[in-house]
Design a protein around this motif. Structure first.
Motif, mmCIF file in Angstrom:
data_model
loop_
_atom_site.group_PDB
_atom_site.id
_atom_site.type_symbol
_atom_site.label_atom_id
_atom_site.label_comp_id
_atom_site.label_asym_id
_atom_site.label_seq_id
_atom_site.Cartn_x
_atom_site.Cartn_y
_atom_site.Cartn_z
ATOM 1 N N LEU A 222 13.129 8.511 4.944
ATOM 2 C CA LEU A 222 13.964 7.368 5.745
ATOM 3 C C LEU A 222 13.842 6.278 5.495
ATOM 4 O O LEU A 222 14.659 5.299 5.506
ATOM 5 C CB LEU A 222 13.778 8.089 7.197
ATOM 6 C CG LEU A 222 14.575 7.552 8.411
ATOM 7 C CD1 LEU A 222 15.941 7.672 8.186
ATOM 8 C CD2 LEU A 222 14.094 7.637 9.709
ATOM 9 N N LEU A 223 12.427 5.828 5.229
ATOM 10 C CA LEU A 223 12.266 4.249 5.095
ATOM 11 C C LEU A 223 13.197 3.755 3.882
ATOM 12 O O LEU A 223 13.531 2.765 3.697
ATOM 13 C CB LEU A 223 10.850 4.027 4.882
ATOM 14 C CG LEU A 223 10.567 2.703 4.710
ATOM 15 C CD1 LEU A 223 10.857 1.589 5.559
ATOM 16 C CD2 LEU A 223 8.894 2.571 4.509
ATOM 17 N N HIS B 244 15.805 5.146 2.440
ATOM 18 C CA HIS B 244 17.263 5.199 2.801
ATOM 19 C C HIS B 244 17.439 3.759 3.659
ATOM 20 O O HIS B 244 18.453 3.089 3.099
ATOM 21 C CB HIS B 244 17.667 6.167 3.845
ATOM 22 C CG HIS B 244 17.540 7.681 3.073
ATOM 23 N ND1 HIS B 244 17.648 8.612 3.890
ATOM 24 C CD2 HIS B 244 17.319 7.872 2.047
ATOM 25 C CE1 HIS B 244 17.537 9.692 3.097
ATOM 26 N NE2 HIS B 244 17.497 9.238 1.976
ATOM 27 N N LEU B 245 16.663 3.361 4.500
ATOM 28 C CA LEU B 245 16.963 2.094 5.142
ATOM 29 C C LEU B 245 16.609 0.868 4.154
ATOM 30 O O LEU B 245 17.435 -0.270 4.358
ATOM 31 C CB LEU B 245 15.947 1.965 6.237
ATOM 32 C CG LEU B 245 16.173 2.795 7.360
ATOM 33 C CD1 LEU B 245 14.976 2.518 8.495
ATOM 34 C CD2 LEU B 245 17.582 2.681 7.984
ATOM 35 N N SER C 130 19.741 -1.802 3.130
ATOM 36 C CA SER C 130 19.524 -3.206 3.314
ATOM 37 C C SER C 130 19.854 -3.868 1.836
ATOM 38 O O SER C 130 20.329 -5.234 1.818
ATOM 39 C CB SER C 130 18.104 -3.468 3.462
ATOM 40 O OG SER C 130 17.273 -3.349 2.618
ATOM 41 N N ASN D 123 22.557 -4.367 7.724
ATOM 42 C CA ASN D 123 21.363 -4.651 8.641
ATOM 43 C C ASN D 123 20.728 -3.291 8.772
ATOM 44 O O ASN D 123 21.318 -2.403 9.620
ATOM 45 C CB ASN D 123 21.799 -5.143 9.778
ATOM 46 C CG ASN D 123 20.508 -5.733 10.925
ATOM 47 O OD1 ASN D 123 19.503 -4.638 10.958
ATOM 48 N ND2 ASN D 123 20.640 -6.802 11.670
ATOM 49 N N PRO D 124 19.411 -2.955 8.541
ATOM 50 C CA PRO D 124 18.803 -1.615 8.496
ATOM 51 C C PRO D 124 18.429 -1.142 9.900
ATOM 52 O O PRO D 124 18.769 0.032 10.255
ATOM 53 C CB PRO D 124 17.527 -1.567 7.616
ATOM 54 C CG PRO D 124 17.302 -3.175 7.889
ATOM 55 C CD PRO D 124 18.764 -3.861 7.676
ATOM 56 N N VAL D 125 18.457 -2.032 10.846
ATOM 57 C CA VAL D 125 17.952 -1.817 12.316
ATOM 58 C C VAL D 125 19.144 -1.513 12.922
ATOM 59 O O VAL D 125 19.100 -0.507 13.444
ATOM 60 C CB VAL D 125 17.161 -3.199 12.907
ATOM 61 C CG1 VAL D 125 17.028 -2.699 14.541
ATOM 62 C CG2 VAL D 125 15.879 -3.436 12.334
ATOM 63 N N TYR E 145 21.942 -0.084 11.491
ATOM 64 C CA TYR E 145 22.255 1.007 10.862
ATOM 65 C C TYR E 145 21.650 2.108 11.332
ATOM 66 O O TYR E 145 22.101 2.965 11.883
ATOM 67 C CB TYR E 145 22.065 0.664 9.093
ATOM 68 C CG TYR E 145 22.336 2.110 8.602
ATOM 69 C CD1 TYR E 145 23.305 2.232 7.934
ATOM 70 C CD2 TYR E 145 21.196 2.805 8.243
ATOM 71 C CE1 TYR E 145 23.608 3.608 7.292
ATOM 72 C CE2 TYR E 145 21.300 4.198 7.471
ATOM 73 C CZ TYR E 145 22.663 4.419 7.174
ATOM 74 O OH TYR E 145 22.904 5.463 6.463
ATOM 75 N N LEU E 146 20.211 1.905 11.459
ATOM 76 C CA LEU E 146 19.350 3.081 12.004
ATOM 77 C C LEU E 146 19.851 3.389 13.503
ATOM 78 O O LEU E 146 20.097 4.608 13.833
ATOM 79 C CB LEU E 146 17.920 2.963 12.167
ATOM 80 C CG LEU E 146 16.918 3.759 12.676
ATOM 81 C CD1 LEU E 146 16.913 5.327 11.914
ATOM 82 C CD2 LEU E 146 15.662 3.202 12.498
ATOM 83 N N SER F 174 20.986 12.258 6.710
ATOM 84 C CA SER F 174 20.612 10.476 6.380
ATOM 85 C C SER F 174 21.010 10.144 5.042
ATOM 86 O O SER F 174 21.492 9.316 4.545
ATOM 87 C CB SER F 174 19.152 10.336 6.585
ATOM 88 O OG SER F 174 18.733 8.919 6.461
ATOM 89 N N THR G 105 23.608 7.570 3.864
ATOM 90 C CA THR G 105 23.281 6.396 2.898
ATOM 91 C C THR G 105 24.108 6.419 1.776
ATOM 92 O O THR G 105 24.665 5.297 1.240
ATOM 93 C CB THR G 105 21.757 6.852 2.369
ATOM 94 O OG1 THR G 105 20.793 6.680 3.591
ATOM 95 C CG2 THR G 105 21.237 5.606 1.674
#
Length: 462
Positions: free
Chosen positions: A272-273, A275-276, A280, A285-287, A289-290, A428, A432
């Motif tokens: 998951l990290l 993917h973020l 990015s 913006n990953p935050v 997005y999550l 996810s 992505t």
């Protein structure tokens, strides 16, 4: 009487969620509320009656009407949603050439992230020192191992050429009914052909083309309204599904294999990290997005169905991430059947590392690790030809490496718990792929992504 009392409590929880819906709370808030209530109610059933009690199984039989019914409704709208969305997207952009770029990029990203997921699986398995040698085989594990050996014949009988051939829609009506494991991809291909044919009619016979375009627009609006109606029921489905998972789990089995459970979720968290980080890199913006995808991942987690999550996946990509109809449908459809980061990437790699010491292979040998990653990546594309997700992915990988497939049955007791996290990561990965593809092709609507559009589907006029 105990069962009636349990169902009365469940009905009260549903009433609480309905009250939230009438108050027009956001979908995210309602989904996480239902998740929490499901955990509390399922845990209370375990605490009061004890694991395996007949009262629990009788209660869950009726609770499952809501959960299984909701998943069935989602599956009901998958094919119509994919078909009208792809046809409408092609007609709207009037560019059939972009289809190859969208599908190629989506599949490429899915396979690349699966390769990295396999590497993560190797790392966490070695970090936690996982091995199949210390796991005790009971009657269930032995029976599962024998079933896997029987299923291996199906895998061996399927060549790569057969798998590619299975993608083509020989009978589109049968595929619209979901008669094959590759029906979703077949419907995507059929819809693309219909869309291109529609474009030809619009160009060569404008009058007929205008009628066809109007028909597609009406069909899209009808299907979208249907999707909003079904998605408004998401919190109720999550409540029932989570109650079933928590109340029906065997915690003694979980504790006995806690190392594998922990290693799996550490690996899933790292994916998951990844993917973020990837989103990015394309300016997302990953935050934010999550936050937008969490309700989708929550449903995937509770339902354990990548295919069943397709409608919610597509709706979120289009309405919240601004990915566009074509990109969202292609990435969600492909991601549910190939290149699954959790089921086809992490899981088979972890199993192979666990089994390797039992047959005299050093799991840290660089040549073994490279071979394993290559086999996992290719196999993640091939599972679409047989279906069965993680089980068939593991069968293909283990048989390709000449490892005993029966040992994969050792984890049957904790399979549901691990499968929840794997499914969420599969979804996810597809989102992505869709997000990166839309940004690279310049088809993203940044206004939609930046908007505070976390609204509940129940606010639509239905």
């Amino acid at each position: 009487m105990l069962q009636i009392m349990n169902m009365a409590i469940f009905a009260l929880l549903i009433a609480l969620l309905y009250r939230q819906q009438k108050a027009e709370h956001t979908l995210s808030k309602r989904v996480f509320t239902s998740l929490g209530l499901g955990v509390l109610f399922g845990g209370a059933l375990q605490l009061v009656y004890g694991g395996g009690n007949a009262v629990i199984s009788d209660t869950l039989e009726y609770v499952n009407i809501v959960g299984a019914g909701y998943v069935s409704l989602l599956k009901m709208i998958i094919m119509p949603l994919i078909m009208v969305s792809i046809i409408g997207a092609i007609i709207k952009v009037k560019d059939s050439g972009s289809l190859g770029k969208i599908s190629g990029l989506s599949i490429g990203i899915l396979l690349a992230t699966t390769a990295v997921s396999a590497l993560i699986g190797i790392m966490v398995s070695n970090l936690f020192g996982l091995s199949a040698e210390g796991i005790v085989q009971g009657a269930r594990e032995i029976a599962r191992g024998e079933a896997l050996e029987t299923s291996l014949h199906t895998v061996h009988a399927l060549s790569f050429a057969d798998m590619i051939t299975s993608f083509f829609p020989g009978n589109p009506f049968a595929d619209l009914a979901g008669s094959r494991p590759t029906s979703t991809i077949a419907v995507v291909i059929f819809s693309a052909f219909v869309g291109v044919a529609g474009l030809t009619v619009i160009r060569t016979q404008p009058e007929l083309g205008e009628s066809f375009e109007k028909f597609v627009n009406v069909s899209q609006e009808v299907v979208r309204t249907l999707v909003r109606m079904v998605l408004s029921l998401t919190p109720y489905g999550v409540l029932a599904l989570m109650t079933k998972v928590v109340a029906g789990s065997n915690y003694d089995d979980i504790l006995s294999l806690i190392s594998f459970v922990m290693a799996s979720y550490v690996g899933l968290g790292l994916i998951l990290l990844m993917h973020l980080v990837l989103v990015s890199l394309v300016g997302v913006n990953p935050v934010k997005y999550l936050k937008k995808i969490l309700p989708v991942l929550t449903f995937a987690f509770t339902s354990r169905s990548s295919a069943g999550t397709i409608p919610l996946n597509v709706d979120t990509q289009v309405q919240k991430l601004g990915n566009g109809d074509a990109v969202a449908n292609f990435s969600a459809s492909f991601g549910a059947t190939m290149g699954q980061n959790g089921c086809a990437g992490l899981y088979p790699a972890m199993l192979a590392v666990m089994i390797a010491p039992t047959i005299g292979i050093n799991p840290l040998d660089p040549s073994f690790m490279l071979t394993l990653i290559a086999v996992v990546t290719v196999s993640s594309f091939g599972i679409a030809g047989v279906g069965g997700g993680a089980t068939f992915a593991a069968l293909i990988v283990l048989s390709a490496l000449d490892m005993p497939v029966a040992l994969a049955g050792l984890l049957i007791s904790i399979e549901p718990l691990i499968d929840m996290g794997r499914t969420a990561i599969n979804v996810s990965g597809s989102m992505t792929a869709g997000t990166i593809t839309s940004r690279l092709l310049g088809q993203a609507d940044e206004t939609l992504f930046n908007a505070d559009n976390d609204v509940t589907p129940s606010t639509a006029k239905i």
